[in-house]
Motif scaffolding. Structure first.
Motif, PDB file in Angstrom:
ATOM      1  N   GLY A   1       0.882  -1.390   0.162  1.00 11.03           N
ATOM      2  CA  GLY A   1      -0.028  -0.109   0.051  1.00 11.03           C
ATOM      3  C   GLY A   1       0.801   1.255  -0.147  1.00 11.03           C
ATOM      4  O   GLY A   1       2.127   1.317   0.122  1.00 11.03           O
ATOM      5  N   GLY A   2       0.122   2.286   0.081  1.00 16.72           N
ATOM      6  CA  GLY A   2       0.755   3.534  -0.044  1.00 16.72           C
ATOM      7  C   GLY A   2      -0.100   4.612   0.991  1.00 16.72           C
ATOM      8  O   GLY A   2      -1.378   4.327   1.056  1.00 16.72           O
ATOM      9  N   LYS A   3       0.578   5.748   1.350  1.00 14.49           N
ATOM     10  CA  LYS A   3      -0.184   6.749   2.035  1.00 14.49           C
ATOM     11  C   LYS A   3       0.238   8.127   1.565  1.00 14.49           C
ATOM     12  O   LYS A   3       1.383   8.650   2.182  1.00 14.49           O
ATOM     13  CB  LYS A   3       0.045   6.456   3.582  1.00 14.49           C
ATOM     14  N   ASN A   4       0.217   8.303   0.484  1.00 16.75           N
ATOM     15  CA  ASN A   4       1.370   9.329  -0.449  1.00 16.75           C
ATOM     16  C   ASN A   4       0.961  10.728  -0.148  1.00 16.75           C
ATOM     17  O   ASN A   4      -0.223  11.187  -0.439  1.00 16.75           O
ATOM     18  CB  ASN A   4       1.280   8.791  -1.676  1.00 16.75           C
ATOM     19  N   PRO A   5       2.204  11.514   0.310  1.00 18.83           N
ATOM     20  CA  PRO A   5       2.048  13.033   0.608  1.00 18.83           C
ATOM     21  C   PRO A   5       2.480  13.683  -0.542  1.00 18.83           C
ATOM     22  O   PRO A   5       3.264  13.479  -1.347  1.00 18.83           O
ATOM     23  CB  PRO A   5       2.953  13.102   1.581  1.00 18.83           C
ATOM     24  N   ALA A   6       1.760  14.919  -0.426  1.00 21.05           N
ATOM     25  CA  ALA A   6       2.332  15.922  -1.444  1.00 21.05           C
ATOM     26  C   ALA A   6       2.624  17.401  -0.377  1.00 21.05           C
ATOM     27  O   ALA A   6       1.595  17.594   0.710  1.00 21.05           O
ATOM     28  CB  ALA A   6       1.151  16.421  -2.313  1.00 21.05           C
ATOM     29  N   ILE A   7       3.611  17.752  -0.702  1.00 25.96           N
ATOM     30  CA  ILE A   7       4.075  18.812   0.129  1.00 25.96           C
ATOM     31  C   ILE A   7       4.034  20.035  -0.728  1.00 25.96           C
ATOM     32  O   ILE A   7       4.595  20.174  -1.854  1.00 25.96           O
ATOM     33  CB  ILE A   7       5.455  18.796   0.782  1.00 25.96           C
ATOM     34  N   ILE A   8       3.382  21.316  -0.317  1.00 25.25           N
ATOM     35  CA  ILE A   8       3.387  22.442  -1.250  1.00 25.25           C
ATOM     36  C   ILE A   8       3.971  23.594  -0.699  1.00 25.25           C
ATOM     37  O   ILE A   8       3.394  24.126   0.570  1.00 25.25           O
ATOM     38  CB  ILE A   8       1.924  22.752  -1.557  1.00 25.25           C
TER      39      ILE A   8
ATOM     40  N   GLU B   1       4.183   4.074   8.035  1.00 26.62           N
ATOM     41  CA  GLU B   1       4.631   2.914   7.593  1.00 26.62           C
ATOM     42  C   GLU B   1       5.307   2.986   5.968  1.00 26.62           C
ATOM     43  O   GLU B   1       6.117   1.895   5.835  1.00 26.62           O
ATOM     44  CB  GLU B   1       3.810   1.604   8.107  1.00 26.62           C
ATOM     45  N   TYR B   2       4.214   3.590   5.409  1.00 24.60           N
ATOM     46  CA  TYR B   2       4.660   3.313   3.772  1.00 24.60           C
ATOM     47  C   TYR B   2       5.485   4.460   3.364  1.00 24.60           C
ATOM     48  O   TYR B   2       5.922   5.253   4.014  1.00 24.60           O
ATOM     49  CB  TYR B   2       3.253   3.904   3.275  1.00 24.60           C
ATOM     50  N   GLY B   3       6.102   3.938   1.950  1.00 22.55           N
ATOM     51  CA  GLY B   3       6.955   4.949   1.065  1.00 22.55           C
ATOM     52  C   GLY B   3       6.734   4.696  -0.432  1.00 22.55           C
ATOM     53  O   GLY B   3       7.795   4.309  -0.805  1.00 22.55           O
ATOM     54  N   LEU B   4       5.731   4.787  -0.872  1.00 23.11           N
ATOM     55  CA  LEU B   4       5.430   4.567  -2.045  1.00 23.11           C
ATOM     56  C   LEU B   4       5.665   5.576  -3.142  1.00 23.11           C
ATOM     57  O   LEU B   4       6.934   5.714  -3.592  1.00 23.11           O
ATOM     58  CB  LEU B   4       3.933   4.034  -2.354  1.00 23.11           C
ATOM     59  N   THR B   5       4.791   6.962  -3.247  1.00 24.06           N
ATOM     60  CA  THR B   5       5.100   7.648  -4.069  1.00 24.06           C
ATOM     61  C   THR B   5       5.116   9.108  -3.122  1.00 24.06           C
ATOM     62  O   THR B   5       4.351   9.036  -1.952  1.00 24.06           O
ATOM     63  CB  THR B   5       4.184   7.929  -5.144  1.00 24.06           C
ATOM     64  N   ALA B   6       5.442  10.212  -3.742  1.00 21.72           N
ATOM     65  CA  ALA B   6       5.419  11.409  -3.024  1.00 21.72           C
ATOM     66  C   ALA B   6       5.614  12.534  -4.088  1.00 21.72           C
ATOM     67  O   ALA B   6       6.039  12.402  -5.199  1.00 21.72           O
ATOM     68  CB  ALA B   6       6.436  11.627  -1.992  1.00 21.72           C
TER      69      ALA B   6
ATOM     70  N   GLY C   1       9.780   5.638  -2.889  1.00 22.64           N
ATOM     71  CA  GLY C   1      10.322   5.104  -4.145  1.00 22.64           C
ATOM     72  C   GLY C   1      10.136   5.967  -5.300  1.00 22.64           C
ATOM     73  O   GLY C   1      10.820   5.645  -6.224  1.00 22.64           O
ATOM     74  N   VAL C   2       8.965   6.587  -5.613  1.00 20.20           N
ATOM     75  CA  VAL C   2       8.717   7.162  -6.946  1.00 20.20           C
ATOM     76  C   VAL C   2       8.385   8.698  -6.403  1.00 20.20           C
ATOM     77  O   VAL C   2       7.365   8.955  -5.812  1.00 20.20           O
ATOM     78  CB  VAL C   2       7.339   6.561  -7.325  1.00 20.20           C
ATOM     79  N   LEU C   3       9.171   9.763  -6.972  1.00 20.86           N
ATOM     80  CA  LEU C   3       9.126  10.988  -6.477  1.00 20.86           C
ATOM     81  C   LEU C   3       8.690  12.031  -7.817  1.00 20.86           C
ATOM     82  O   LEU C   3       9.088  11.619  -9.114  1.00 20.86           O
ATOM     83  CB  LEU C   3      10.359  11.454  -6.051  1.00 20.86           C
ATOM     84  N   TYR C   4       7.766  12.889  -7.591  1.00 18.16           N
ATOM     85  CA  TYR C   4       7.451  13.846  -8.689  1.00 18.16           C
ATOM     86  C   TYR C   4       7.683  15.159  -8.195  1.00 18.16           C
ATOM     87  O   TYR C   4       6.934  15.726  -7.007  1.00 18.16           O
ATOM     88  CB  TYR C   4       5.916  13.479  -9.353  1.00 18.16           C
ATOM     89  N   VAL C   5       8.319  16.114  -8.880  1.00 16.56           N
ATOM     90  CA  VAL C   5       8.238  17.610  -8.343  1.00 16.56           C
ATOM     91  C   VAL C   5       7.468  18.277  -9.595  1.00 16.56           C
ATOM     92  O   VAL C   5       7.750  18.288 -10.982  1.00 16.56           O
ATOM     93  CB  VAL C   5       9.708  17.783  -8.408  1.00 16.56           C
ATOM     94  N   ASN C   6       6.529  19.232  -9.054  1.00 16.07           N
ATOM     95  CA  ASN C   6       5.717  20.073  -9.799  1.00 16.07           C
ATOM     96  C   ASN C   6       4.902  19.602 -11.122  1.00 16.07           C
ATOM     97  O   ASN C   6       5.051  20.261 -12.217  1.00 16.07           O
ATOM     98  CB  ASN C   6       6.800  21.178 -10.561  1.00 16.07           C
ATOM     99  N   ARG C   7       4.457  18.442 -10.849  1.00 12.34           N
ATOM    100  CA  ARG C   7       3.924  17.581 -11.851  1.00 12.34           C
ATOM    101  C   ARG C   7       2.281  17.882 -11.889  1.00 12.34           C
ATOM    102  O   ARG C   7       1.607  17.361 -11.002  1.00 12.34           O
ATOM    103  CB  ARG C   7       4.004  16.036 -11.611  1.00 12.34           C
ATOM    104  N   GLU C   8       1.791  18.742 -12.745  1.00 11.19           N
ATOM    105  CA  GLU C   8       0.389  18.943 -12.676  1.00 11.19           C
ATOM    106  C   GLU C   8      -0.593  17.799 -13.296  1.00 11.19           C
ATOM    107  O   GLU C   8      -1.791  17.821 -12.789  1.00 11.19           O
ATOM    108  CB  GLU C   8       0.284  20.236 -13.280  1.00 11.19           C
ATOM    109  N   SER C   9       0.117  16.928 -13.893  1.00 15.58           N
ATOM    110  CA  SER C   9      -0.856  15.736 -14.442  1.00 15.58           C
ATOM    111  C   SER C   9      -0.946  14.783 -13.445  1.00 15.58           C
ATOM    112  O   SER C   9      -1.716  13.926 -13.635  1.00 15.58           O
ATOM    113  CB  SER C   9      -0.225  15.008 -15.798  1.00 15.58           C
ATOM    114  N   GLY C  10      -0.483  14.863 -12.249  1.00 18.73           N
ATOM    115  CA  GLY C  10      -0.551  14.025 -11.216  1.00 18.73           C
ATOM    116  C   GLY C  10       0.386  14.261 -10.018  1.00 18.73           C
ATOM    117  O   GLY C  10       1.671  13.927 -10.491  1.00 18.73           O
ATOM    118  N   ALA C  11       0.235  14.837  -8.784  1.00 19.45           N
ATOM    119  CA  ALA C  11       0.992  14.945  -7.934  1.00 19.45           C
ATOM    120  C   ALA C  11       1.754  13.828  -7.574  1.00 19.45           C
ATOM    121  O   ALA C  11       3.045  13.808  -7.029  1.00 19.45           O
ATOM    122  CB  ALA C  11       0.434  15.647  -6.657  1.00 19.45           C
ATOM    123  N   THR C  12       1.198  12.871  -7.414  1.00 18.50           N
ATOM    124  CA  THR C  12       2.004  11.645  -6.882  1.00 18.50           C
ATOM    125  C   THR C  12       1.468  10.106  -7.707  1.00 18.50           C
ATOM    126  O   THR C  12       1.911   9.203  -7.338  1.00 18.50           O
ATOM    127  CB  THR C  12       1.587  11.087  -5.480  1.00 18.50           C
TER     128      THR C  12
END
Ligand code: NAP
Ligand code: MG
Length: 521
Positions: free
Chosen positions: A288-295, A443-448, A468-479
Motif C-alpha cells: 500500500g501507500g499513504k502518499n503525501p504532497a508537500i506544497i 509505515e509506507y513509502g511508495l510515491t510522493a 520510491g517514486v518522486l514527482y516535482v511540480n507535476r500537474e498531471s498527477g502530484a503522486t
C-alpha cells in the motif's frame, strides 16, 4: 475490431483521437452483450470448472452480472501448481529467444484487444475509459519492457574475469521454477499481466490468482497468453477466494517464488507464510501507500491544485499511488484550498464508460461501506470541506463524492491508515522541515509529490523524502501516473519488499537466480 494500434500512455491520453472514443464505445456494447457468461479457470492448458461459481457484479450498476466465475478449491490450486511444475523443464529449457518471441506476441495480442479489454475493465472495476485504456496498454508495455531487458542483456549471460587462458568463467541467470502471481483489483491488467509476463519471459512457469473483484480482465490475459503460444501448463489461471486458492498457493511447498501486489496486511501475511518453507524463497511484494504532497509557499498553486486533484481522485482514490495527504504552507493554504475546491466541484461522477464522467464508482460493497464510516469519523473529528457523502443520483452503483478534509488533528489515525478511497486530508505547516517530518512519519513509502519553484527546496526535498517514486511540480498527477520505462515504480518501507522497482533496469533479474560457471580446459 480494428487492427489499428493506438499508442496509449498516461501522458498521451490528454488529447485522445476521436476514433479512440468510437472504438471504445463499440466495445462497451459488445461487453454488455456478453454479460452473464460462464468463465472457466485454466489449468494445464485446459478449461477447469469448480463445484461452485461466484457472480462478478459490476460496481457501475449492481444489476449487471458480468459473468459467473469459478470458486476454485484447494485442489484446483494444487493442480495448477502441479501443472506449472510439470511444464517447467520444457519452458525453461527453450532458447530464451523463443520465450521472448512468444511473450512479444502476447503483448501484441493485448494491444490488438485493447478496446474490448478496456471496456470490460471499466465495467468490471469502474475505471474511466482513458484510465482503462492506459491500464491495458501498460500491461502490454510491461511485457515488452521485460522482453527487451532479456534481449539487451543476452539473457544475463556474462563473461567474468579469468585466472588464465585455461579458465572460462561466466555468470548466468536461471529461472527459479514455479512462480505464483497474486494481483489486486485496481490495476487488473498491468499488475497481473506485468508480473506474469516477467516471470514467463524469465523462464518460470506461472499460476495467476487475480483479485475476486477482477477475474474478467485476468481471463482476457489468459486468452492472450494461450493464443500467443504459451504452452499448456506454463501459464495457469485460478479464481476464487484469497483465503482458499490464495492461501493454498502461498502455503504450497512446491512454489518457488511469488509476486504479490495488494494491501500491506495481506502482503506481510504472505511474506511470513512463505518464509515457513524449508528453504528461503523470493517474494516480490508491492503493497500500500499513504502518499503525501508537500506544497511550499514558493509553489505554482495552479499546478499544485491540479496535480493533487488528479492524484487524490483519479480512479476514485484507489491507486496505490493516490495522493491522500497534503501539507501546504500556511501562507498559501487558503488560496490552494480554493483552487482545489474549484477543480473538485467540476468532477463528474457516474458510469465511467460515459465520456463525461471522470470518476466512476468505488470498487465494491466493502469499499462503499468503508467510505461511509470514514466520512462519519472525519466529519466528527475534522472539517469536511467537500464531499463526504454517497451519490445515489449517480447511478445504481457504489458512487461516492470526492472528499476534501481540513483541520483533522495530525494524531488522528486516518493520517496514517490507507483508506483507498477518494478522500484527501489537508493540513498546513509553518516550516518545510516540519512538513517533511510529518510526510515521512508513516509505515509506507511508495510515491510522493512536491510543489515549489525554488531549486534549492527541490533538491532538499529529493534528498529527504522517504519514498520510491518522486514527482516535482507535476500537474498531471502530484503522486500518480508512472509508465514503464519513464518512471520506475516501487515502494520503500512498508510499501515494497525488494527495494527494486517495476518497469526498470533491476526488475526482471528478480525472477532468476544467479549461477557462476567456471570451466577449466
Ligand atoms: P488485497 O485485498 O490485499 O488483495 C490482493 C490479492 O491478495 C487479491 O488477489 C486477494 O484475493 C489476495 N489475497 C487475499 N488474502 C489472501 C491470502 N490469505 N493468501 C493469498 N492471497 C490472498 O488488495 P486489493 O484490495 O485487491 O488492492 C488494493 C491494495 O493494493 C492497496 O493497499 C494498494 O495500495 C495496493 N496496491 C499496491 C501497488 C504497488 O505497486 N505497490 C499497486 C496496486 C495496488 P481476493 O480478492 O480473493 O481476496
Ligand atoms: Mg482488498
Amino acid at each position: 475490431m480494428s487492427k489499428e494500434r493506438f499508442k496509449v500512455t498516461y501522458s498521451t491520453l490528454a488529447t485522445p483521437d476521436p476514433t479512440l472514443h468510437e472504438l471504445y464505445e463499440a466495445a462497451v456494447v459488445r461487453a454488455k452483450a456478453n454479460f452473464g457468461k460462464v468463465y472457466p479457470m485454466f489449468i494445464n492448458g485446459e478449461e477447469r470448472f469448480a463445484d461452485k461459481t461466484f457472480d462478478k457484479v459490476s460496481p457501475v450498476n449492481l444489476d449487471w452480472v458480468m459473468g459467473k466465475f469459478q470458486f476454485g478449491s484447494e485442489q484446483d490450486a494444487q493442480d495448477a501448481v502441479a501443472a506449472a511444475r510439470a511444464a517447467f523443464p520444457a519452458w525453461s529449457g527453450r532458447p530464451w529467444q523463443e520465450r521472448v518471441a512468444i511473450m512479444r506476441k502476447a503483448a501484441d495480442l493485448i494491444s490488438d484487444r485493447l478496446f474490448d479489454m478496456a471496456a470490460n475493465m471499466s465495467l468490471e472495476i469502474g475505471k474511466n475509459r482513458l484510465e482503462a485504456l492506459g491500464d491495458v496498454e501498460e500491461t502490454a508495455d510491461l511485457i515488452r519492457y521485460n522482453c527487451d531487458a532479456i534481449e539487451k542483456n543476452n539473457n544475463f549471460n556474462f563473461t567474468l574475469l579469468s585466472e588464465s587462458e585455461r579458465h572460462h568463467n561466466r555468470s548466468v541467470l536461471k529461472p527459479y521454477g514455479v512462480w505464483v502471481v497474486i494481483s489486486p483489483f485496481n490495476f487488473p491488467g498491468a499488475l497481473a499481466g506485468g508480473p506474469a509476463g516477467a516471470a514467463l519471459v524469465a523462464g518460470n512457469t506461472v499460476v495467476l490468482k487475480p483479485a475476486t473483484d477482477t477475474p474478467l480482465t485476468a481471463w482476457f490475459l489468459t486468452e492472450c497468453f494461450r493464443d500467443a503460444g504459451v504452452p499448456a501448463g506454463a501459464f495457469n489461471f485460478v479464481t476464487g477466494s484469497g483465503r482458499v486458492v490464495g492461501q493454498t498457493l502461498i502455503d504450497h511447498p512446491d512454489v518457488d517464488g511469488i509476486t504479490f501486489t495488494g494491501s500491506y496486511d495481506v502482503g506481510m501475511h504472505i511474506i511470513r507464510t512463505f518464509a515457513n518453507g524449508k528453504q528461503p524463497r523470493p517474494v516480490i511484494a508491492e503493497m500500500g501507500g499513504k502518499n503525501p504532497a508537500i506544497i511550499s509557499n514558493k509553489a505554482d498553486l495552479d499546478k499544485a491544485a491540479l496535480g493533487v486533484m488528479r492524484s487524490a481522485f483519479g480512479l476514485q482514490g484507489q491507486k496505490c499511488s493516490a495522493c491522500s495527504r497534503v501539507y501546504v504552507h500556511k501562507d498559501v493554504k487558503e488560496q490552494f484550498m480554493q483552487k482545489l475546491l474549484d477543480l473538485t466541484r467540476q468532477i463528474k461522477v457516474g458510469d465511467p464508460t460515459d465520456k463525461e464522467n471522470w470518476m466512476g464508482p468505488a470498487a465494491n460493497k466493502s469499499a462503499y461501506e468503508d467510505y461511509q464510516k470514514f466520512a462519519a469519523d472525519l466529519r466528527k473529528n475534522g472539517n469536511v470541506a467537500y464531499g463526504g457523502k454517497v451519490l445515489d443520483d449517480a447511478g445504481n452503483g457504489y458512487y461516492v463524492a470526492p472528499t476534501i478534509v481540513d483541520n483533522l488533528p495530525h494524531d488522528h489515525n486516518l493520517w496514517k491508515h490507507e483508506m483507498f478511497l477518494p478522500i484527501v486530508t489537508v493540513t498546513e505547516f509553518e516550516d518545510l522541515d516540519e512538513a517533511m517530518a510529518k510526510a515521512n512519519d508513516v509505515e509506507y513509502g511508495l510515491t510522493a509529490g512536491f510543489f515549489s519553484e525554488a531549486d534549492d527546496e527541490i533538491q532538499w526535498w529529493l534528498d529527504n523524502i522517504e519514498a520510491g517514486v518522486l514527482y516535482v511540480n507535476r500537474e498531471s498527477g502530484a503522486t500518480t501516473g508512472a509508465w514503464p520505462g519513464y518512471q520506475s515504480f516501487g515502494g520503500w518501507k512498508g510499501s515494497g519488499s525488494t527495494g527494486k522497482a517495476a518497469g526498470s533496469f533491476y526488475y526482471i533479474q528478480q525472477y532468476m537466480k544467479e549461477q557462476s560457471q567456471t570451466i577449466v580446459d
